[in-house]
Design a protein around this motif. Sequence first.
Motif, PDB file in Angstrom:
ATOM      1  N   VAL A  21      -6.791  36.375  48.677  1.00  0.00           N
ATOM      2  CA  VAL A  21      -7.357  35.267  49.018  1.00  0.00           C
ATOM      3  C   VAL A  21      -8.209  36.334  50.172  1.00  0.00           C
ATOM      4  CG1 VAL A  21      -6.373  33.229  49.165  1.00  0.00           C
ATOM      5  CG2 VAL A  21      -5.838  34.967  50.928  1.00  0.00           C
ATOM      6  N   ARG A  22      -9.427  36.346  50.066  1.00  0.00           N
ATOM      7  CA  ARG A  22     -10.118  37.159  50.736  1.00  0.00           C
ATOM      8  C   ARG A  22     -10.241  36.202  52.700  1.00  0.00           C
ATOM      9  NH1 ARG A  22     -16.031  36.348  49.154  1.00  0.00           N
ATOM     10  NH2 ARG A  22     -15.183  34.765  48.636  1.00  0.00           N
ATOM     11  N   VAL A  23     -10.301  36.889  53.359  1.00  0.00           N
ATOM     12  CA  VAL A  23     -10.111  36.408  54.434  1.00  0.00           C
ATOM     13  C   VAL A  23     -10.826  36.725  55.502  1.00  0.00           C
ATOM     14  CG1 VAL A  23      -8.649  36.673  57.126  1.00  0.00           C
ATOM     15  CG2 VAL A  23      -7.144  37.265  54.479  1.00  0.00           C
ATOM     16  N   ARG A  24     -11.946  35.824  56.642  1.00  0.00           N
ATOM     17  CA  ARG A  24     -12.945  36.353  57.271  1.00  0.00           C
ATOM     18  C   ARG A  24     -12.755  35.810  58.836  1.00  0.00           C
ATOM     19  NH1 ARG A  24     -17.932  33.069  56.464  1.00  0.00           N
ATOM     20  NH2 ARG A  24     -16.470  31.637  57.591  1.00  0.00           N
ATOM     21  N   TYR A  25     -12.846  36.881  59.557  1.00  0.00           N
ATOM     22  CA  TYR A  25     -12.986  36.534  60.977  1.00  0.00           C
ATOM     23  C   TYR A  25     -14.286  36.494  61.185  1.00  0.00           C
ATOM     24  CZ  TYR A  25      -7.796  37.283  60.819  1.00  0.00           C
ATOM     25  OH  TYR A  25      -6.740  36.911  60.247  1.00  0.00           O
ATOM     26  N   ARG A  26     -14.503  35.505  62.732  1.00  0.00           N
ATOM     27  CA  ARG A  26     -15.561  36.360  62.977  1.00  0.00           C
ATOM     28  C   ARG A  26     -15.810  35.652  64.374  1.00  0.00           C
ATOM     29  NH1 ARG A  26     -19.737  32.586  60.407  1.00  0.00           N
ATOM     30  NH2 ARG A  26     -19.908  34.118  58.925  1.00  0.00           N
ATOM     31  N   TRP A  27     -16.682  36.437  65.629  1.00  0.00           N
ATOM     32  CA  TRP A  27     -16.888  36.371  66.597  1.00  0.00           C
ATOM     33  C   TRP A  27     -17.859  35.941  66.882  1.00  0.00           C
ATOM     34  CZ3 TRP A  27     -12.585  36.689  70.803  1.00  0.00           C
ATOM     35  CH2 TRP A  27     -11.248  36.809  70.014  1.00  0.00           C
ATOM     36  N   SER A  28     -18.255  35.134  68.046  1.00  0.00           N
ATOM     37  CA  SER A  28     -19.778  34.851  68.228  1.00  0.00           C
ATOM     38  C   SER A  28     -19.924  34.524  69.302  1.00  0.00           C
ATOM     39  CB  SER A  28     -20.291  33.944  66.654  1.00  0.00           C
ATOM     40  OG  SER A  28     -19.600  32.768  66.607  1.00  0.00           O
ATOM     41  N   GLY A  29     -21.441  34.001  69.577  1.00  0.00           N
ATOM     42  CA  GLY A  29     -21.063  32.909  71.542  1.00  0.00           C
ATOM     43  C   GLY A  29     -20.664  33.876  72.563  1.00  0.00           C
ATOM     44  N   ILE A  30     -20.458  35.456  72.357  1.00  0.00           N
ATOM     45  CA  ILE A  30     -19.890  36.158  73.408  1.00  0.00           C
ATOM     46  C   ILE A  30     -21.204  36.585  74.631  1.00  0.00           C
ATOM     47  CG2 ILE A  30     -19.160  38.738  73.687  1.00  0.00           C
ATOM     48  CD1 ILE A  30     -18.188  38.529  70.798  1.00  0.00           C
ATOM     49  N   GLY A  31     -20.956  36.269  75.498  1.00  0.00           N
ATOM     50  CA  GLY A  31     -21.210  36.072  76.810  1.00  0.00           C
ATOM     51  C   GLY A  31     -20.197  36.673  78.029  1.00  0.00           C
ATOM     52  N   GLY A  32     -20.240  36.592  79.557  1.00  0.00           N
ATOM     53  CA  GLY A  32     -20.097  36.914  80.495  1.00  0.00           C
ATOM     54  C   GLY A  32     -18.902  36.222  80.376  1.00  0.00           C
ATOM     55  N   ARG A  33     -18.964  34.660  80.005  1.00  0.00           N
ATOM     56  CA  ARG A  33     -17.488  34.216  80.673  1.00  0.00           C
ATOM     57  C   ARG A  33     -16.940  33.656  78.605  1.00  0.00           C
ATOM     58  NH1 ARG A  33     -17.140  32.598  85.660  1.00  0.00           N
ATOM     59  NH2 ARG A  33     -16.071  30.920  85.185  1.00  0.00           N
ATOM     60  N   THR A  34     -17.815  33.890  77.754  1.00  0.00           N
ATOM     61  CA  THR A  34     -17.173  32.974  76.796  1.00  0.00           C
ATOM     62  C   THR A  34     -17.234  33.644  75.189  1.00  0.00           C
ATOM     63  OG1 THR A  34     -19.759  32.179  76.367  1.00  0.00           O
ATOM     64  CG2 THR A  34     -18.784  30.761  77.396  1.00  0.00           C
ATOM     65  N   ALA A  35     -16.486  33.030  74.826  1.00  0.00           N
ATOM     66  CA  ALA A  35     -16.770  33.506  73.005  1.00  0.00           C
ATOM     67  C   ALA A  35     -16.001  33.114  72.711  1.00  0.00           C
ATOM     68  CB  ALA A  35     -15.555  35.471  73.326  1.00  0.00           C
ATOM     69  N   ARG A  36     -16.262  32.873  71.215  1.00  0.00           N
ATOM     70  CA  ARG A  36     -15.536  32.038  70.208  1.00  0.00           C
ATOM     71  C   ARG A  36     -15.601  32.787  68.781  1.00  0.00           C
ATOM     72  NH1 ARG A  36     -17.539  26.789  66.794  1.00  0.00           N
ATOM     73  NH2 ARG A  36     -16.727  25.979  68.586  1.00  0.00           N
ATOM     74  N   TRP A  37     -13.956  32.281  67.990  1.00  0.00           N
ATOM     75  CA  TRP A  37     -13.368  32.867  67.206  1.00  0.00           C
ATOM     76  C   TRP A  37     -13.296  31.764  66.088  1.00  0.00           C
ATOM     77  CZ3 TRP A  37      -8.372  32.216  64.838  1.00  0.00           C
ATOM     78  CH2 TRP A  37      -8.063  33.466  64.278  1.00  0.00           C
ATOM     79  N   GLU A  38     -13.375  32.506  65.193  1.00  0.00           N
ATOM     80  CA  GLU A  38     -13.121  31.738  63.857  1.00  0.00           C
ATOM     81  C   GLU A  38     -12.080  32.394  62.449  1.00  0.00           C
ATOM     82  OE1 GLU A  38     -16.956  31.282  60.631  1.00  0.00           O
ATOM     83  OE2 GLU A  38     -17.090  29.543  62.881  1.00  0.00           O
ATOM     84  N   GLN A  39     -11.413  31.815  61.617  1.00  0.00           N
ATOM     85  CA  GLN A  39     -10.760  32.098  60.466  1.00  0.00           C
ATOM     86  C   GLN A  39     -11.545  31.327  59.456  1.00  0.00           C
ATOM     87  OE1 GLN A  39      -6.069  33.633  61.007  1.00  0.00           O
ATOM     88  NE2 GLN A  39      -6.503  31.673  59.858  1.00  0.00           N
ATOM     89  N   ALA A  40     -11.779  32.052  58.433  1.00  0.00           N
ATOM     90  CA  ALA A  40     -11.688  31.724  57.296  1.00  0.00           C
ATOM     91  C   ALA A  40     -11.113  32.549  55.899  1.00  0.00           C
ATOM     92  CB  ALA A  40     -13.557  31.836  57.755  1.00  0.00           C
ATOM     93  N   PHE A  41     -10.927  31.477  54.607  1.00  0.00           N
ATOM     94  CA  PHE A  41     -10.062  31.548  54.038  1.00  0.00           C
ATOM     95  C   PHE A  41     -11.160  31.951  52.560  1.00  0.00           C
ATOM     96  CE2 PHE A  41      -6.379  30.864  56.733  1.00  0.00           C
ATOM     97  CZ  PHE A  41      -6.104  32.821  56.156  1.00  0.00           C
ATOM     98  N   ALA A  42     -11.197  32.346  51.454  1.00  0.00           N
ATOM     99  CA  ALA A  42     -12.145  31.951  50.454  1.00  0.00           C
ATOM    100  C   ALA A  42     -11.201  32.587  49.016  1.00  0.00           C
ATOM    101  CB  ALA A  42     -12.667  33.097  49.932  1.00  0.00           C
ATOM    102  N   VAL A  43     -10.787  31.387  48.442  1.00  0.00           N
ATOM    103  CA  VAL A  43      -9.955  31.941  47.347  1.00  0.00           C
ATOM    104  C   VAL A  43     -10.814  32.056  44.987  1.00  0.00           C
ATOM    105  CG1 VAL A  43      -7.478  31.148  45.723  1.00  0.00           C
ATOM    106  CG2 VAL A  43      -8.175  30.648  48.016  1.00  0.00           C
ATOM    107  N   ASP A  44     -10.333  33.184  44.732  1.00  0.00           N
ATOM    108  CA  ASP A  44     -11.420  32.623  43.489  1.00  0.00           C
ATOM    109  C   ASP A  44     -12.432  33.433  43.401  1.00  0.00           C
ATOM    110  OD1 ASP A  44      -8.772  32.803  42.122  1.00  0.00           O
ATOM    111  OD2 ASP A  44      -8.770  30.838  41.798  1.00  0.00           O
ATOM    112  N   GLY A  45     -13.232  33.982  44.880  1.00  0.00           N
ATOM    113  CA  GLY A  45     -14.845  34.355  45.022  1.00  0.00           C
ATOM    114  C   GLY A  45     -14.793  33.016  45.229  1.00  0.00           C
TER     115      GLY A  45
END
Length: 63
Positions: free
Chosen positions: A24-48
Amino acid sequence: MRGRFGADSTGEFHGADTYAGTGVRVRYRWSGIGGRTARWEQAFAVDGGDWLVDRVMDFTRRG
């Protein structure tokens, strides 16, 4: 995992793993990063296939 943060303060990191003997392919993404906030997400992809987001965390700094 390999990746980086871009000029828009969004970071994307990719890697490879296995699940139940399948690659599987794995992806981690950080977004919405500010002085008081951040968002993290984890995603997977199988067979492209499409990314399947299975975890999202929103962080808020208190105080």
